[in-house]
Structure formats: structure tokens, C-alpha cells
Scaffold this motif. Structure first.
Motif, PDB file in Angstrom:
ATOM      1  N   ILE A  26       0.850  -1.200   0.000  1.00 19.24           N
ATOM      2  CA  ILE A  26       0.000   0.000   0.000  1.00 19.24           C
ATOM      3  C   ILE A  26       0.885   1.248   0.000  1.00 19.24           C
ATOM      4  O   ILE A  26       1.957   1.254   0.599  1.00 19.24           O
ATOM      5  CB  ILE A  26      -0.899  -0.016   1.262  1.00 19.24           C
ATOM      6  N   HIS A  27       0.414   2.302  -0.675  1.00 18.14           N
ATOM      7  CA  HIS A  27       1.053   3.619  -0.598  1.00 18.14           C
ATOM      8  C   HIS A  27      -0.027   4.690  -0.492  1.00 18.14           C
ATOM      9  O   HIS A  27      -1.215   4.408  -0.719  1.00 18.14           O
ATOM     10  CB  HIS A  27       1.915   3.891  -1.843  1.00 18.14           C
ATOM     11  N   CYS A  59       5.095   9.897   0.729  1.00 18.28           N
ATOM     12  CA  CYS A  59       4.243   8.782   1.125  1.00 18.28           C
ATOM     13  C   CYS A  59       4.201   8.727   2.649  1.00 18.28           C
ATOM     14  O   CYS A  59       5.190   8.971   3.327  1.00 18.28           O
ATOM     15  CB  CYS A  59       4.798   7.466   0.573  1.00 18.28           C
ATOM     16  N   THR A  69       2.726   5.991   4.434  1.00 20.18           N
ATOM     17  CA  THR A  69       2.297   4.641   4.789  1.00 20.18           C
ATOM     18  C   THR A  69       3.357   4.028   5.698  1.00 20.18           C
ATOM     19  O   THR A  69       4.543   4.136   5.401  1.00 20.18           O
ATOM     20  CB  THR A  69       2.157   3.782   3.509  1.00 20.18           C
ATOM     21  N   HIS A  90       9.395   4.336   3.510  1.00 15.12           N
ATOM     22  CA  HIS A  90       8.836   4.740   2.215  1.00 15.12           C
ATOM     23  C   HIS A  90       9.533   6.007   1.713  1.00 15.12           C
ATOM     24  O   HIS A  90       9.830   6.138   0.526  1.00 15.12           O
ATOM     25  CB  HIS A  90       7.325   4.967   2.327  1.00 15.12           C
ATOM     26  N   MET A 136      10.067   7.980  -1.916  1.00 16.65           N
ATOM     27  CA  MET A 136       8.709   8.499  -2.127  1.00 16.65           C
ATOM     28  C   MET A 136       8.541   9.915  -1.571  1.00 16.65           C
ATOM     29  O   MET A 136       7.879  10.141  -0.544  1.00 16.65           O
ATOM     30  CB  MET A 136       7.673   7.540  -1.526  1.00 16.65           C
TER      31      MET A 136
HETATM   32 CU   LIG Z   1       4.726   4.372   0.034  1.00 21.38          CU
END
Ligand SMILES: [Cu+2]
Length: 273
Positions: free
Chosen positions: A48-49, A90, A92, A98, A103
Motif C-alpha cells: 500500500i502507498h 508517502c 504509509t 517509504h 517516495m
Molecule cells: Cu509508500
């Protein structure tokens, strides 16, 4: 996505990215605009992101509305209320993993009337990486991240990426750099070797009254950004670094080459006659 971590050392790393690049695409809008953001997670993705944009008023900067599993796509709409240069990333769990893996990016919300024109604009972001392992293919190391002991400190995603492939300008050009720090951990002492920032827009505040002039080094924290401007007054390789120079040894360097005729009045070798 497997990418080059350090070309000289021939090492690679499995990056997590927005749109296949580190940093992600630079988003550009104007204060008062209503903006639609869509995050699509590739089917082939491992997890998931989401995306948290610091320019957004709303839950998690949009993170809560964009949690996407592999193969999913979600959107939200926001109104840009505050001009400035903002980081997105990101969010997450494990969030710093991440971010460290690539990200992050910048979103520019231009003030009313827009930014003044310049000759060249460059987009540079710093990140710290925790890439471990005996082989050429390095992997994220959680312990090193928690200890804040990066193996690599990078500009635009890989060690010396913007040194081997420098940005180009001409003598006389007015140059603007959008500089952000993805982090997740290190604060940058952002500095250019061989020039002085004519203008720094501290912490990404874009109004003229906020400008600092004639600055050598400016502080940019993780999740923060700045806009700097200078005129390339002489031909040179202007070397962008975090002036915590141990990090230079970990890959933290980017170069702007300004070509043109010498300007001996401003700089020349030798003695005064
Ligand atoms: Cu991510």
C-alpha cells in the motif's frame, strides 16, 4: 523499481517512487487553484502507498484519502490556500522507509501573479538512505534508519547522480533552484561552492518581504524546502552540497555547470598588478 544507487560503486537499490523517479514529479499550481490529485498504485506493486502533500488543508494532507492497495486508484480535490514550496511524501507505515526509498517530491503553490521569470529553474531534493548488504544489490536497513546512520546521502535519488550528469546554464543566467529535503532524518546545510545565494526564500516562503539576501548556507529540515536564486556571474562548476561535508563522502553532491567567457573583473588567477 531496481535503480542505480551508486554508479561508481556499481550498487543498486529497490526504490519506491512516485512516477518512477526520485524525487517524484514537481507539481506546480497557483494560490486559489482547485487541484485534483490521483494516486494509482501499480498492480505489480508490493504494498500500500498514499500521499501527504504539505500544501493541503485536510486529513493527513491527503494521505487518508489516498491509501491505495496494489492495482487501486484514489483521488481527492483541494484548494491551494497558502503560497509556498512544499514537500509531499508517502505516509504509509513504516513511513520513513517509504520516504528513504524515494517516495517524496515538491509541490509549488505560486503566489498571486506567479513567480518572476528566470532563465533556468532546477529541481533538486536531498534524501538519506540506509542501504545495506554485502552484495551489489543493497537493501533497506531498519536499524541504521532508527540510529540515523545513513549509508548514502543523495541528491535526486542516487549518489552523485547530478555530478555525473550536471545541470547546465550560461554565464549571465538567472538561476532558481527549488530545493527540498525528503529526509527522512537529516537536516541539510544547503550550500553552493563557488557562489553566494543572491536570494533565499527561507523555508519556502515565497513573498518578497520574506527574502534573505547574500546567504552562504541555508538550513532545510526534512519535510522542508527552500527556493534560492543566483546569477551565474562567472563560468564555473557550481557545486551544490550539504555543508555537513561528511555527507559529501556518502554521495551528496550536485553540479551546475555555467559556460561562457571568463569575467576577469570578478575572478581571475594570479596577482593584482
Ligand atoms: Cu509508500
Amino acid at each position: 523499481m531496481l535503480g542505480v544507487l551508486d554508479a561508481a560503486a556499481k550498487t543498486t537499490y529497490t526504490y519506491w517512487t512516485f512516477n518512477g523517479k526520485v524525487p517524484g514529479p514537481m507539481l506546480r499550481a497557483r494560490v486559489g487553484d482547485t487541484i485534483e490529485i490521483t494516486l494509482k498504485n501499480a498492480k505489480s506493486s508490493a504494498m500500500i502507498h498514499n500521499v501527504d502533500l504539505h500544501a493541503v488543508w485536510g486529513q493527513g494532507g491527503g494521505a487518508a484519502a489516498t491509501n491505495v492497495a496494489p492495482g487501486e486508484e484514489k483521488s481527492f480535490v483541494f484548494k491551494a490556500l497558502n503560497p509556498g514550496l512544499y514537500v509531499y511524501h508517502c505516509a504509509t507505515p513504516v513511513i520513513p522507509q517509504h520516504i528513504s526509498s524515494g517516495m517524496y517530491g515538491l509541490i509549488l503553490i505560486e503566489p498571486e501573479g506567479g513567480l518572476p521569470k528566470v532563465d533556468k529553474e532546477f529541481y533538486v531534493m536531498q534524501g538519506d538512505m540506509y542501504a545495506d548488504g554485502a552484495g551489489a544489490e543493497k537493501e533497506f536497513n531498519l536499524d541504521k534508519m532508527l540510529a540515523e546512520q545513513p549509508t548514502h546521502v543523495v541528491m535526486n535519488g542516487s549518489a552523485a547522480a547530478l555530478a555525473g550528469n550536471p545541470m547546465k546554464a550560461k554565464v549571465g543566467d538567472d538561476i532558481r533552484i527549488f530545493f527540498g529535503v525528503g529526509g527522512p532524518n537529516l537536516t541539510s546545510a544547503f550550500h553552493a561552492i563557488g557562489t553566494i545565494w543572491d536570494k533565499v526564500y527561507p523555508e519556502g516562503a515565497l513573498s518578497e518581504k520574506d527574502v534573505h539576501r547574500n546567504v552562504q548556507t541555508t538550513v532545510v529540515p526534512p519535510g522542508g524546502a527552500t527556493m534560492v536564486e543566483f546569477k551565474a556571474r562567472v563560468p564555473a562548476k557550481y557545486i551544490l552540497v550539504d555543508h555537513a561535508l561528511g555527507r559529501l563522502m556518502k554521495g551528496n553532491v550536485a553540479i551546475i555547470v555555467a559556460e561562457g567567457a571568463p569575467v576577469p573583473d570578478v575572478f581571475r588567477e594570479g596577482k593584482l598588478k
